[in-house]
Each structure stands twice: as C-alpha cells, then as structure tokens.
Enzyme design. Structure first.
Site, PDB file in Angstrom:
ATOM      1  N   HIS A 289      48.923  42.315  39.176  1.00 50.79           N
ATOM      2  CA  HIS A 289      48.767  42.210  40.255  1.00 50.79           C
ATOM      3  C   HIS A 289      48.769  40.313  40.518  1.00 50.79           C
ATOM      4  O   HIS A 289      48.599  40.268  39.875  1.00 50.79           O
ATOM      5  CB  HIS A 289      47.436  43.179  41.589  1.00 50.79           C
ATOM      6  CG  HIS A 289      46.222  42.080  41.155  1.00 50.79           C
ATOM      7  ND1 HIS A 289      46.063  41.260  40.742  1.00 50.79           N
ATOM      8  CD2 HIS A 289      44.977  42.561  40.375  1.00 50.79           C
ATOM      9  CE1 HIS A 289      44.615  41.191  40.115  1.00 50.79           C
ATOM     10  NE2 HIS A 289      43.809  42.359  40.628  1.00 50.79           N
TER      11      HIS A 289
ATOM     12  N   HIS B 189      46.728  38.708  38.283  1.00 51.79           N
ATOM     13  CA  HIS B 189      47.251  38.726  37.110  1.00 51.79           C
ATOM     14  C   HIS B 189      47.751  37.695  36.917  1.00 51.79           C
ATOM     15  O   HIS B 189      48.692  37.120  35.867  1.00 51.79           O
ATOM     16  CB  HIS B 189      47.312  39.824  36.537  1.00 51.79           C
ATOM     17  CG  HIS B 189      46.622  40.672  36.389  1.00 51.79           C
ATOM     18  ND1 HIS B 189      46.107  42.256  37.371  1.00 51.79           N
ATOM     19  CD2 HIS B 189      44.840  40.745  36.793  1.00 51.79           C
ATOM     20  CE1 HIS B 189      45.100  43.002  37.269  1.00 51.79           C
ATOM     21  NE2 HIS B 189      44.253  42.158  36.970  1.00 51.79           N
TER      22      HIS B 189
ATOM     23  N   CYS C 255      25.452  47.621  34.756  1.00 48.21           N
ATOM     24  CA  CYS C 255      26.360  47.922  36.153  1.00 48.21           C
ATOM     25  C   CYS C 255      27.440  47.978  35.172  1.00 48.21           C
ATOM     26  O   CYS C 255      27.801  47.457  34.128  1.00 48.21           O
ATOM     27  CB  CYS C 255      26.531  46.407  36.196  1.00 48.21           C
ATOM     28  SG  CYS C 255      27.592  46.570  37.524  1.00 48.21           S
TER      29      CYS C 255
ATOM     30  N   CYS D  10      30.362  46.254  35.195  1.00 52.79           N
ATOM     31  CA  CYS D  10      31.116  45.250  34.488  1.00 52.79           C
ATOM     32  C   CYS D  10      30.863  45.839  32.765  1.00 52.79           C
ATOM     33  O   CYS D  10      31.285  45.155  32.008  1.00 52.79           O
ATOM     34  CB  CYS D  10      29.524  44.164  34.367  1.00 52.79           C
ATOM     35  SG  CYS D  10      29.368  43.608  36.196  1.00 52.79           S
TER      36      CYS D  10
ATOM     37  N   CYS E 157      23.820  43.426  40.455  1.00 54.54           N
ATOM     38  CA  CYS E 157      24.274  43.343  40.611  1.00 54.54           C
ATOM     39  C   CYS E 157      25.391  42.399  41.245  1.00 54.54           C
ATOM     40  O   CYS E 157      25.967  42.839  42.662  1.00 54.54           O
ATOM     41  CB  CYS E 157      25.508  44.125  39.981  1.00 54.54           C
ATOM     42  SG  CYS E 157      27.420  43.420  39.217  1.00 54.54           S
TER      43      CYS E 157
ATOM     44  N   HIS F  93      29.348  42.663  41.811  1.00 56.52           N
ATOM     45  CA  HIS F  93      29.642  44.172  42.455  1.00 56.52           C
ATOM     46  C   HIS F  93      28.564  44.450  43.556  1.00 56.52           C
ATOM     47  O   HIS F  93      29.256  45.428  44.807  1.00 56.52           O
ATOM     48  CB  HIS F  93      29.756  45.540  40.830  1.00 56.52           C
ATOM     49  CG  HIS F  93      30.912  45.684  40.404  1.00 56.52           C
ATOM     50  ND1 HIS F  93      30.832  44.569  39.298  1.00 56.52           N
ATOM     51  CD2 HIS F  93      31.685  45.935  40.649  1.00 56.52           C
ATOM     52  CE1 HIS F  93      31.568  44.216  38.330  1.00 56.52           C
ATOM     53  NE2 HIS F  93      32.493  45.309  39.633  1.00 56.52           N
TER      54      HIS F  93
ATOM     55  N   LYS G 288      39.133  38.356  48.478  1.00 62.08           N
ATOM     56  CA  LYS G 288      39.905  39.165  47.609  1.00 62.08           C
ATOM     57  C   LYS G 288      41.215  40.689  47.265  1.00 62.08           C
ATOM     58  O   LYS G 288      40.152  41.092  48.790  1.00 62.08           O
ATOM     59  CB  LYS G 288      39.252  39.036  46.315  1.00 62.08           C
ATOM     60  CG  LYS G 288      39.329  39.502  44.780  1.00 62.08           C
ATOM     61  CD  LYS G 288      37.969  39.427  44.263  1.00 62.08           C
ATOM     62  CE  LYS G 288      38.736  38.962  42.524  1.00 62.08           C
ATOM     63  NZ  LYS G 288      38.159  39.422  41.849  1.00 62.08           N
TER      64      LYS G 288
ATOM     65  N   LYS H 295      42.190  47.826  46.187  1.00 61.25           N
ATOM     66  CA  LYS H 295      42.844  48.369  46.876  1.00 61.25           C
ATOM     67  C   LYS H 295      42.567  48.930  48.001  1.00 61.25           C
ATOM     68  O   LYS H 295      43.248  49.366  49.011  1.00 61.25           O
ATOM     69  CB  LYS H 295      42.747  50.070  45.257  1.00 61.25           C
ATOM     70  CG  LYS H 295      43.782  49.409  45.259  1.00 61.25           C
ATOM     71  CD  LYS H 295      43.659  50.958  44.000  1.00 61.25           C
ATOM     72  CE  LYS H 295      44.434  51.594  42.184  1.00 61.25           C
ATOM     73  NZ  LYS H 295      44.249  52.243  41.540  1.00 61.25           N
TER      74      LYS H 295
HETATM   75  N1  MSP Z   1      39.480  42.515  30.869  1.00 61.63           N
HETATM   76  C1  MSP Z   1      38.676  41.217  31.524  1.00 61.63           C
HETATM   77  C2  MSP Z   1      38.919  40.123  30.619  1.00 61.63           C
HETATM   78  C3  MSP Z   1      38.764  39.831  29.269  1.00 61.63           C
HETATM   79  S1  MSP Z   1      39.570  38.284  28.112  1.00 61.63           S
HETATM   80  C4  MSP Z   1      38.753  38.452  26.565  1.00 61.63           C
HETATM   81  C5  MSP Z   1      39.158  40.884  32.722  1.00 61.63           C
HETATM   82  N2  MSP Z   1      40.487  41.437  33.646  1.00 61.63           N
HETATM   83  S2  MSP Z   1      41.408  41.911  34.035  1.00 61.63           S
HETATM   84  O1  MSP Z   1      42.304  42.000  34.360  1.00 61.63           O
HETATM   85  O2  MSP Z   1      40.165  42.221  35.188  1.00 61.63           O
HETATM   86  O3  MSP Z   1      41.604  40.487  34.718  1.00 61.63           O
HETATM   87  C6  MSP Z   1      42.413  39.094  34.350  1.00 61.63           C
HETATM   88  C7  MSP Z   1      42.309  38.108  34.815  1.00 61.63           C
HETATM   89  O4  MSP Z   1      42.830  37.640  36.255  1.00 61.63           O
HETATM   90  C8  MSP Z   1      40.991  37.065  34.764  1.00 61.63           C
HETATM   91  O5  MSP Z   1      41.037  35.967  34.650  1.00 61.63           O
HETATM   92  C9  MSP Z   1      40.476  37.505  36.373  1.00 61.63           C
HETATM   93  O6  MSP Z   1      39.596  36.671  36.827  1.00 61.63           O
HETATM   94  C10 MSP Z   1      41.608  37.462  37.291  1.00 61.63           C
HETATM   95  N3  MSP Z   1      41.679  38.000  38.688  1.00 61.63           N
HETATM   96  C11 MSP Z   1      41.880  39.119  39.006  1.00 61.63           C
HETATM   97  N4  MSP Z   1      41.303  39.111  40.445  1.00 61.63           N
HETATM   98  C12 MSP Z   1      41.924  38.354  40.803  1.00 61.63           C
HETATM   99  C13 MSP Z   1      42.654  36.601  42.333  1.00 61.63           C
HETATM  100  N5  MSP Z   1      42.429  37.631  43.225  1.00 61.63           N
HETATM  101  N6  MSP Z   1      42.550  35.788  42.215  1.00 61.63           N
HETATM  102  C14 MSP Z   1      42.861  35.154  41.113  1.00 61.63           C
HETATM  103  N7  MSP Z   1      42.466  35.896  39.740  1.00 61.63           N
HETATM  104  C15 MSP Z   1      41.980  37.095  39.485  1.00 61.63           C
HETATM  105  O7  MSP Z   1      38.684  40.505  32.997  1.00 61.63           O
END
Ligand code: MSP
Length: 654
Positions: free
Chosen positions: A18, A21, A126, A129, A144, A147, A296, A299
């Site tokens: 999304h 990411h 949790c 997490c 937590c 969450h 934030k 879904k």
């Molecule tokens: N798998 C772990 C990271 C492991 S690194 C050794 C993870 N993955 S994640 O897919 O959930 O998130 C990846 C990145 O996207 C993280 O930096 C997360 O914080 C970021 N984002 C997820 N939602 C977000 C927003 N709404 N806005 C900006 N970034 C956010 O965490």
C-alpha cells in the site's frame, strides 16, 4: 570511490503493498539515485519478510501452504516496484537459502560469544506483534501499545539474547552520534526508552511445538528463530555475510523505516551487531505515517491506497514528486487525490511544465531550436546563476539529511524565479527590438538553469528528468550519469553545448481538469457507495413486525463485549457449530460455541473481532461448554457475525 548502501524494511507478505510501503521504497530509490548522481557506487536493497505466526494463519486462510503463499505475495511486492519507478539492486526474501545460512551463522556467533542463554520466562505475548512484552512496556491499561489488545501471558522455556548488556553502550553511542537516528524526535524517543529501564533481554526463539515456520536454531533443533531477529539480519544476508564480498564493499548501510518499527531497528539491531562484532549502520532514518481521511490506513477503515493504481491514473513521477514534497520526513502527512491534483496542477503543470513549454517554444521561434551562445552577462543573469548555485547546495544538503520536502521547496524557488526572469527579460521584446545578443544570453541563461533543475529532479522524477534533458539536447540517463558530477555542477553555471538541438515543444505535465461535480462525487464517494448498498439492502430485508417495547434496564443488564478470535475449529460432535477461543482481554481466552459453521470456514474467523454476550450462564452443548454467545445478524439462510472497527479487546458494546 565512495560507496552507498540504502535499505527499506522488508515487507510482511501477509499484506498487499500500500501507500505506506510505497513511500519507504520510493524514498530509498530517491536516495540511491541521489548518491549515484554524486558518483558513488550504490547498492539499494528491499525485500520481503516471510516467517512467523501471521504467515501461517494467512496461508491457512487462503488454503495454501506457507511456501506457496509467500511465493505468491512476495511476487506481488516485487512486481510493484518497477511500476513505481523503483530500481533496487537486490530483492531479499527471508526464505532464501542464503538468508537462512546467514541467520544461522549469526546466531551461532552470538551464541559462541556467550550472549544467548536458555531460560524459563513468563511474558505478555501479543499475537499481533508476535513478541513478548514486559510489564513496563504495556500501556497503563495493561494493553499492547501497538494493537491496544490484551496480550496473553505465556510461560515457556526459550532462548534469550543478552540485549540488556549492550544498552548502556548503545545510549552512549546515540549520545555521541547525533545523526545516528534522525530526525531528532526519534533519537530522543529512543534515548528515553533506554533511560526508562523498561528494556530487558530479548526472547529470540519459539518452540517448534508452537511455531514451525521459521529458521531453525543452529544449536537446538526444537526451536525456530523469533521473526524479528531473523528479519533484521536480512540487511547483511543480502550482502552475503559472512563470506560474500558485497558485505566488505557496502556495509555499513543507511536504513529507512517508519516510526512503528523504531524499536527493533534502533535497539535490537545495534545490540545484535555489537554482539556479533560487526560495525553499526550509519543512519536510521525514520518517517511518519501516511494518513488517509485522518487515520492510518487499514483494511477495516476502507482507506487503503493502492499505489499502483494512483501511478496508472496520475503518472508515476507525479506521484513520486507528491510523496516527497508533501511529507516532511519524520512527521505524519495526509494523502488525498484532491491534494495530489492541486500539486500536479500548481507545481508541475503551472510552474515546471510552463517554464519548459514557454522557453522551448521561444527557442524554436527565435533561434531555430539550437542552444544559443551567451554574450556579456548582466546583474539579473548573475543573480540567476547565483540562485542556481545556492539552490543546488541546499538541495544537496537537504537530501543528504533526508529533508526532501525542504529540498524540493528550495528547488521550486528557482523554478518560480526562472518564470519571473522570463517575464522580466521579455525575450519577445528583445526579438522585436532586434537585440539578438541579449536574446541569446537570456535564452542561454534560462536553458542552463533548466538543465540544473532537471539534474536535481532526476532522483525524484527519473523519467521526467530524462525527458527534460533530452529536450535540452542532452543524452539519456546512462550517458548523463556517466559525465555528471553533482558537486562540480553546483559550482559552475554551464553544461550546455552551444548549437545542440533542442526540442521544438514541451508538454511535461498537462493540467488535470477536475470538474466540480466530479470532485464532489469523489469526496462523497464512500458515503454514496454506503447509501447505494443500504438502498439495496433495504429492498431485500422483509418487513418484520417490531418486537414489543422493552425496558432499557433489560438491555443494559447484558454484558456485551468485543473480543478477538484466537483459534477456531469444528465442534467434534456437531457439524453446524464452531468452537472458538476468544480473547476478551481477561487474561485467559473464553471458549464460545457458535452455530455458524454453515457460513464461515474456521480459518476465516481467526484474528477477527466479534461481539458476544458474556454474562449468560455457561451452557454445555454436546459435551463442550460455551462461555458466551457470539452475536450475528441474518436469518435461517445466512448468519453473519457482528464485527467492529478495531477497538481494544474487552470493550463494551453499548
Ligand atoms: N516486516 C516488518 C519489517 C522488518 S525489517 C527487518 C514490517 N513490515 S511492514 O510491511 O508492516 O511495514 C513495512 C514498512 O511500511 C514499515 O516501515 C511500516 O512502518 C511502513 N508503513 C506501514 N504503514 C504505513 C503508513 N500508513 N505510512 C507510512 N509507512 C507505514 O514492519
């Protein structure tokens, strides 16, 4: 030659990519391209995080094996990056054999150094997490902090990493290196975390009896590695540690993450590296969240933005520019299509697009689309050259300090100044007067400055910058990178070859016309969709006689609460009934039987929040006790559970 290594976090493959990411990865791509412009040898890493409980659950929900599931979802991430203009050098997967080898070598090294011990431990686990929390880390309500759910108290034997041993050293390192974690607010947050004394040793194993989808510990085959300890190591497994040559060449790197994963990167990872005797990363750059309609993305809120779709509709470079310009790195920012259109029209179509279009069409008219030679420079021309140098210095400084929005703002000062210079110098009047020398100088100044703008924009808008350079008679990306030296470029006001042929016209960013009604419809889109759905549903629901009037006390006597389904399975003696274990935030989950087997597969319910009446007397149904009643809506032909927009488990339904 200097090297530069930048990473994104590796993405959980239990979700679809999304906007959040996309942002981290686009920023990493911008940084990598910026360092390539500086002439550095650059390595850019991204990838997917593929172990742990959540993958097993999501795969089961999809009727797939975990491996088939991660293969499919990982490909979804990998395929998105080219659509976003992202050119990474390596895509690491935590199920790669090389990664598994590196994690085991790392664990063995830390174990041999005496930093891993076996012990029994009771902690607050949790499931969201996938980690234990200490008492002090939970919020004031014992939930937590991520969450807002009640963790389960689990007591089991596990392996622990002596993280606490490294915390005083880490605090000192952060104190001494102000740009180790940036922006400053996150550095302060980590220092406060370290001072609070809430951090203890880290549980780094899970018994295989509870979870088998993970990397086996090299010193105990009954355990797998905790998913975060495994995932963080991707940053060096992708470089082939311990023996791959890329490790020596590119490590240490610069990490980019969002604020929710600050702790594992700012605390666990440096302690792990220190214990293994490896150098620390150079910077941890932490950004805020993208909010959609002030929340934030999630879904359940229905506000998830698909970056691929936005790129297809508005253009990849426009989207990249918007993200970098709109978010002040570190703080949260809001995303809306309206805001995107405003930026495209104001900054890209009006300011930048207009500059290129008017200057190139004047060059076509007045000098046959050839770069003219400059003559004597006047004060106004020198001011443009000085502004160019200042802006390029600012740009370099702000980009190196991950202040992209400020860098672009400063670049736009130049773009706007160039438009004003056109108005003030009025080349059409010089042409009318027959002042060809001055006309050539003015056009030369403009074209030279426009080339500098294109150069700065290449990291952010690679395809557009390339078009801009080509329109200015310069070679394409590869050749361009070979001869450009950004620091020299900032110092010298030149770069164009007199006589080189220019594009006759330019239309970089056409204005987006949004009709008023359409905009209204867009912003009201969700409400409208809701209304339509309601109208259809209203039509379907048969008229049922209302129940007799009731006393409010009867309603308030019921204890109706929200809980998360932890496990679900069929009742062994009754086909129509599911047996659910639901966490209502009471410490131990309740067993509730529910007659919904005809409408739900058990795995569809795991992880979902349901509402249930908890204060009916427990009832035995075919040998199993039910400690509550799950609320559903529907009729004999179909019953659906009542669910809520994520609230803490145990919340009352009023
Ligand atoms: N798998 C772990 C990271 C492991 S690194 C050794 C993870 N993955 S994640 O897919 O959930 O998130 C990846 C990145 O996207 C993280 O930096 C997360 O914080 C970021 N984002 C997820 N939602 C977000 C927003 N709404 N806005 C900006 N970034 C956010 O965490």
């Amino acid at each position: 030659m200097k090297n530069f290594f930048v990473t994104t976090p590796i993405y959980y493959v239990n979700a679809s990519p999304h906007l959040g990411h996309a942002y981290t990865t686009i920023v990493a791509d911008v940084l990598a391209r910026y360092h390539r412009l500086l002439g550095e040898e650059t390595f850019f890493l991204t990838g997917t995080d593929e172990h742990g409980d959540k993958i097993v659950q999501a795969a089961a929900g999809n009727n797939q094996s975990p491996q088939a599931f991660v293969d499919e979802v990982s490909a979804r991430f990998r395929n998105l990056w080219p659509v976003l203009g992202v050119a990474h050098d390596r895509f690491v997967r935590t199920t790669d054999l090389q990664h598994v080898r590196t994690v085991q070598a790392f664990l063995q090294r830390v174990y041999d150094r005496g930093d891993i011990y076996f012990g029994e431990f009771g902690g607050h686990y949790c499931y969201g997490c996938e980690r234990f929390y200490t008492e002090k880390e939970l919020n004031d309500d014992g939930l937590c902090p991520q969450h807002l759910t009640k963790p389960e108290f689990i007591c089991e034997k596990n392996y622990f990493f002596r993280m606490s041993k490294y915390l005083p050293w880490l605090a000192e390192h952060i104190e001494k290196n102000p740009s180790f974690i940036r922006p400053e607010r996150y550095r302060n947050e980590v220092l406060a975390m370290l001072e609070s004394g809430a951090l203890e040793d880290l549980c780094i194993s899970r018994p295989k009896s509870r979870l088998s989808w993970g990397i086996e510990l090299p010193f105990d085959a009954d355990y797998v590695c905790y998913v975060w300890f495994d995932a963080l190591i991707n940053y060096i497994s992708a470089l082939g540690w311990p023996d791959g040559e890329d490790f020596g060449r590119f490590w240490p790197g610069e990490h980019l993450v969002a604020k929710d994963i600050l702790k594992p990167h700012a605390v666990f990872w440096p302690a792990m590296l220190k214990s293994a005797g490896l150098p620390l990363f150079t910077h941890l750059d932490v950004h805020g969240y993208w909010l959609v309609r002030d929340a934030k993305m999630s879904k359940s809120l229905g506000n998830v933005i698909d970056p691929g779709e936005i790129c297809r509709r508005f253009g990849t470079d426009a989207f990249r520019y918007f993200l970098l310009r709109e978010m002040h790195f570190g703080a949260d920012a809001g995303f809306s299509e309206d805001a995107l259109v405003v930026r495209i029209n104001a900054d890209l179509a009006n300011d930048l697009g207009n500059l290129f279009s008017r200057v190139l069409s004047m060059a076509a008219k007045y000098c046959d689309s050839r770069v003219p030679s400059p003559h004597v420079l006047e004060d106004d021309d020198r001011s443009v050259a000085e502004l160019c140098a200042t802006v390029m210095h600012n740009f370099a400084q702000t980009f190196a300090a991950v202040q992209f929005s400020q860098g672009l703002e400063s670049l736009w000062e130049l773009v706007r100044a160039l438009n004003k210079y056109v108005d003030a110098q009025a080349p059409w009047a010089l042409h009318k007067k027959g002042d060809t020398e001055r006309l050539s100088t003015v056009l030369h100044v403009l074209l030279t400055a426009m080339r500098k703008v294109a150069l700065c924009l290449w990291p952010v808008m690679p395809a557009t910058a390339q078009t801009m350079l080509e329109q200015l008679g310069q070679s394409a990306e590869e050749g361009f990178l070979r001869f450009v030296d950004f620091s020299v470029e900032a110092e010298t006001f030149s770069g164009l070859e007199p006589g080189a042929s220019l594009a006759v016209t330019s239309n970089l960013f056409p204005r987006i016309e949004v009709k008023k009604e359409e905009r209204k419809k867009n912003s009201a889109g969700n409400k409208e969709r809701g209304k339509e759905a309601k109208a259809v549903d209203d039509a379907k629901v048969p008229a049922v006689p209302a129940k007799a009037q009731a006393d409010f006390d009867h309603f308030s006597a019921l204890d109706v609460r929200v809980g998360t389904v932890l496990t679900a399975g069929k009742h062994p003696q009754a086909d129509r009934i599911l047996r659910l274990e639901i966490d209502f935030g009471e410490g131990t989950p309740r067993q509730i039987l529910s007659g919904i087997a005809a409408w739900y597969a058990p795995e569809d319910l795991v992880g979902r929040q349901v509402c249930a009446v908890l204060n009916f007397a427990p009832r035995k149904i075919r040998g199993l006790v039910s400690e509550g009643m799950v609320l559903t809506a529907g009729d004999d032909t179909c019953q659906k559970i009542l669910t809520v927009d994520s609230v803490p488990n145990g919340s009352s339904v009023n």
